[in-house]
Design an enzyme around this catalytic site. Structure first.
Site, PDB file in Angstrom:
ATOM      1  N   ASP A  65      13.510  36.725  29.085  1.00  0.00           N
ATOM      2  CA  ASP A  65      12.608  35.581  28.916  1.00  0.00           C
ATOM      3  C   ASP A  65      11.578  35.585  30.034  1.00  0.00           C
ATOM      4  O   ASP A  65      11.816  36.100  31.114  1.00  0.00           O
ATOM      5  CB  ASP A  65      13.378  34.255  29.012  1.00  0.00           C
ATOM      6  N   ASP A  71      11.326  27.483  37.388  1.00  0.00           N
ATOM      7  CA  ASP A  71      12.698  28.009  37.326  1.00  0.00           C
ATOM      8  C   ASP A  71      13.081  28.591  38.673  1.00  0.00           C
ATOM      9  O   ASP A  71      14.185  28.385  39.169  1.00  0.00           O
ATOM     10  CB  ASP A  71      12.852  29.210  36.386  1.00  0.00           C
ATOM     11  N   GLU A  94      22.157  31.199  36.402  1.00  0.00           N
ATOM     12  CA  GLU A  94      21.713  31.833  35.170  1.00  0.00           C
ATOM     13  C   GLU A  94      20.517  32.747  35.416  1.00  0.00           C
ATOM     14  O   GLU A  94      20.272  33.678  34.647  1.00  0.00           O
ATOM     15  CB  GLU A  94      21.359  30.755  34.136  1.00  0.00           C
ATOM     16  N   GLU A  95      19.815  32.520  36.481  1.00  0.00           N
ATOM     17  CA  GLU A  95      18.633  33.325  36.790  1.00  0.00           C
ATOM     18  C   GLU A  95      18.951  34.637  37.510  1.00  0.00           C
ATOM     19  O   GLU A  95      18.054  35.433  37.742  1.00  0.00           O
ATOM     20  CB  GLU A  95      17.654  32.517  37.655  1.00  0.00           C
ATOM     21  N   ASP A 116      22.742  26.523  35.796  1.00  0.00           N
ATOM     22  CA  ASP A 116      21.510  26.940  35.124  1.00  0.00           C
ATOM     23  C   ASP A 116      20.442  26.002  35.682  1.00  0.00           C
ATOM     24  O   ASP A 116      20.414  24.816  35.355  1.00  0.00           O
ATOM     25  CB  ASP A 116      21.651  26.775  33.600  1.00  0.00           C
ATOM     26  N   LEU A 118      17.151  25.470  35.483  1.00  0.00           N
ATOM     27  CA  LEU A 118      16.159  24.770  34.655  1.00  0.00           C
ATOM     28  C   LEU A 118      16.235  25.312  33.238  1.00  0.00           C
ATOM     29  O   LEU A 118      15.591  26.303  32.904  1.00  0.00           O
ATOM     30  CB  LEU A 118      14.759  24.955  35.244  1.00  0.00           C
ATOM     31  N   ASP A 119      17.042  24.657  32.438  1.00  0.00           N
ATOM     32  CA  ASP A 119      17.237  25.133  31.073  1.00  0.00           C
ATOM     33  C   ASP A 119      16.152  24.584  30.157  1.00  0.00           C
ATOM     34  O   ASP A 119      15.751  23.432  30.287  1.00  0.00           O
ATOM     35  CB  ASP A 119      18.612  24.698  30.555  1.00  0.00           C
ATOM     36  N   GLU A 280      26.152  27.460  29.986  1.00  0.00           N
ATOM     37  CA  GLU A 280      25.785  26.451  28.993  1.00  0.00           C
ATOM     38  C   GLU A 280      26.999  26.016  28.170  1.00  0.00           C
ATOM     39  O   GLU A 280      27.321  24.834  28.101  1.00  0.00           O
ATOM     40  CB  GLU A 280      24.653  27.016  28.109  1.00  0.00           C
TER      41      GLU A 280
HETATM   42  P1  AHM Z   1      15.688  29.076  20.311  1.00  0.00           P
HETATM   43  O1  AHM Z   1      14.262  29.020  20.705  1.00  0.00           O
HETATM   44  O2  AHM Z   1      16.143  30.452  19.926  1.00  0.00           O
HETATM   45  O3  AHM Z   1      16.037  28.066  19.268  1.00  0.00           O
HETATM   46  O4  AHM Z   1      16.533  28.752  21.617  1.00  0.00           O
HETATM   47  C1  AHM Z   1      16.585  27.477  22.159  1.00  0.00           C
HETATM   48  C2  AHM Z   1      17.589  27.454  23.262  1.00  0.00           C
HETATM   49  C3  AHM Z   1      17.805  26.098  23.825  1.00  0.00           C
HETATM   50  O5  AHM Z   1      18.872  25.448  23.194  1.00  0.00           O
HETATM   51  C4  AHM Z   1      18.100  26.372  25.260  1.00  0.00           C
HETATM   52  O6  AHM Z   1      17.717  25.294  26.057  1.00  0.00           O
HETATM   53  C5  AHM Z   1      17.228  27.547  25.546  1.00  0.00           C
HETATM   54  O7  AHM Z   1      17.104  28.240  24.325  1.00  0.00           O
HETATM   55  C6  AHM Z   1      17.836  28.457  26.580  1.00  0.00           C
HETATM   56  O8  AHM Z   1      16.870  29.342  26.991  1.00  0.00           O
HETATM   57  P2  AHM Z   1      16.348  29.326  28.507  1.00  0.00           P
HETATM   58  O9  AHM Z   1      17.583  29.362  29.374  1.00  0.00           O
HETATM   59  O10 AHM Z   1      15.554  30.577  28.585  1.00  0.00           O
HETATM   60  O11 AHM Z   1      15.531  28.118  28.752  1.00  0.00           O
HETATM   61 MG    MG Z   2      17.847  28.683  31.307  1.00  0.00          MG
END
Ligand code: AHM
Ligand code: MG
Length: 334
Positions: A65, A71, A94-95, A116, A118-119, A280
């Site tokens: 990502d 983050d 998570e990072e 995590d 900043l989710d 998560e």
């Molecule tokens: P999606 O875009 O495949 O539906 O994924 C959404 C999910 C969220 O539920 C979650 O907050 C996020 O992806 C996690 O990704 P990150 O940690 O990169 O923010």
């Molecule tokens: Mg995250």
């Protein structure tokens, strides 16, 4: 104006600890230190639109990502707020692909913190709610530096878990195994105040939350379950409403308060879905169960999964007890 008892997060933690004979106070210190980090993150998140700290750093995190600057900042703030306290022996973020050691010059403690920072960070630029998630374990190794083994314990071993949602107001929700409690940040005094004591998720809801764009790749059980939710049946409030923010903490927080189900299933492209077990799945599962809900990976309790890797993914089906149970039936039948 009537004066209600004001319970700050700190008071709540201390009083909770007092009710456990033999508690050392270490634990309240950990949560207090963490809440300082969270207030710093909140400050930065709330001024994100004002200052020019938005935009990608240009690097990708280990999941591929785009990493946003916030983050990185949040990750650093939590680590630095927690590294020197003497309570932790290791952390995991998570990072970061690898475990995070405590600097050599600081004492090592009994606990392990996974977070995590900043989710949902892909939502930052659109001013959509994002969150911080954390999970606390007792170490397994006897002393010295904590190891990977300390970090990859099954979720039922968590001794605390929580999340923060930076939303229309900022809320911290946590459990230490005595129910789930929610605090709202009063920005004028910089304190989290108890606003939602002993949160219980409704036994059944009328909202489902899933990225339906993945429909094509789902197993037939998931497809049939979603179709079931969309059929009309007044007594069971169907069709359900669909709500998907795409920021797990926001979707889970709504599910906790209003009931229903949040799911991120595995599919033919990603058999274990997208969400990470240690960062998560487990903290959310602990909170959901403590609030009277359920959390499964399709066939078993998420909290019973024995992890093999720090960053392993897991399918997630969480929410109201009845909703998850019905979903489970569809998954079983396929
Ligand atoms: P999606 O875009 O495949 O539906 O994924 C959404 C999910 C969220 O539920 C979650 O907050 C996020 O992806 C996690 O990704 P990150 O940690 O990169 O923010
Ligand atoms: Mg995250």
């Amino acid at each position: 104006m009537a004066h209600h008892k004001i319970v700050t997060l700190e008071r709540h933690i201390i009083e909770g600890e007092r009710s456990h004979p033999g508690a050392t106070g270490n634990f309240s210190n950990i949560l207090r230190d963490l809440s300082l980090a969270i207030k710093i993150i909140w400050r930065e998140v709330s001024k994100a639109g004002l200052v020019n700290i938005l935009g990608a750093t240009g690097t990708e995190n280990i999941h591929g990502d785009q990493v946003k600057k916030l983050d990185v900042l949040a990750d650093d703030v939590i680590y630095k707020a927690m590294d020197h306290t003497g309570h932790l022996c290791v952390m995991g973020s998570e990072e970061h692909e690898e475990i995070l050691k405590i600097p050599t010059n600081y004492p090592k403690g009994k606990y392990v913190l996974l977070y995590d920072p900043l989710d949902g960070s892909s939502n930052i630029d659109a001013n959509v709610s994002i969150g911080t998630i954390f999970s606390l374990y007792r170490r397994i190794t006897p002393n010295g530096d904590g190891t990977l083994e300390d970090c990859i314990q099954p979720g039922y071993k968590q001794i605390a878990a929580g999340y923060v949602v930076y939303g229309s107001s900022t809320m911290l929700v946590y459990t230490t195994g005595d129910g789930v409690h929610g605090f709202t940040l009063d920005p004028s005094i910089g304190e989290f105040l108890l606003s939602h004591e002993n949160i219980q998720i409704p036994k059944r809801g009328k909202i489902y939350s899933v990225n339906e764009g993945n429909y094509k790749w789902w197993d037939s059980g998931v497809k049939k379950y979603i179709k079931y939710l969309q059929e009309e049946d007044k007594p069971t409030n169907r069709p359900y409403s669909g709500r998907y923010i795409g920021s797990m903490i926001a979707d889970v927080h709504r599910t906790l308060l209003y009931g229903g189900i949040f799911l991120y299933p595995g599919d033919s492209r990603n058999p274990n879905g997208k969400l990470r077990l240690m960062y998560e799945g487990n903290p959310i599962a602990y909170i959901m169960e403590q609030a009277g809900g359920r959390a499964i990976d399709g066939s078993r309790r998420i909290l019973d999964v024995v992890p093999k890797k720090l960053h392993q993914k897991t399918p997630v089906f969480v929410g109201s007890e009845e909703d998850v149970t019905i979903c489970e039936k569809f998954l079983k039948e396929g």
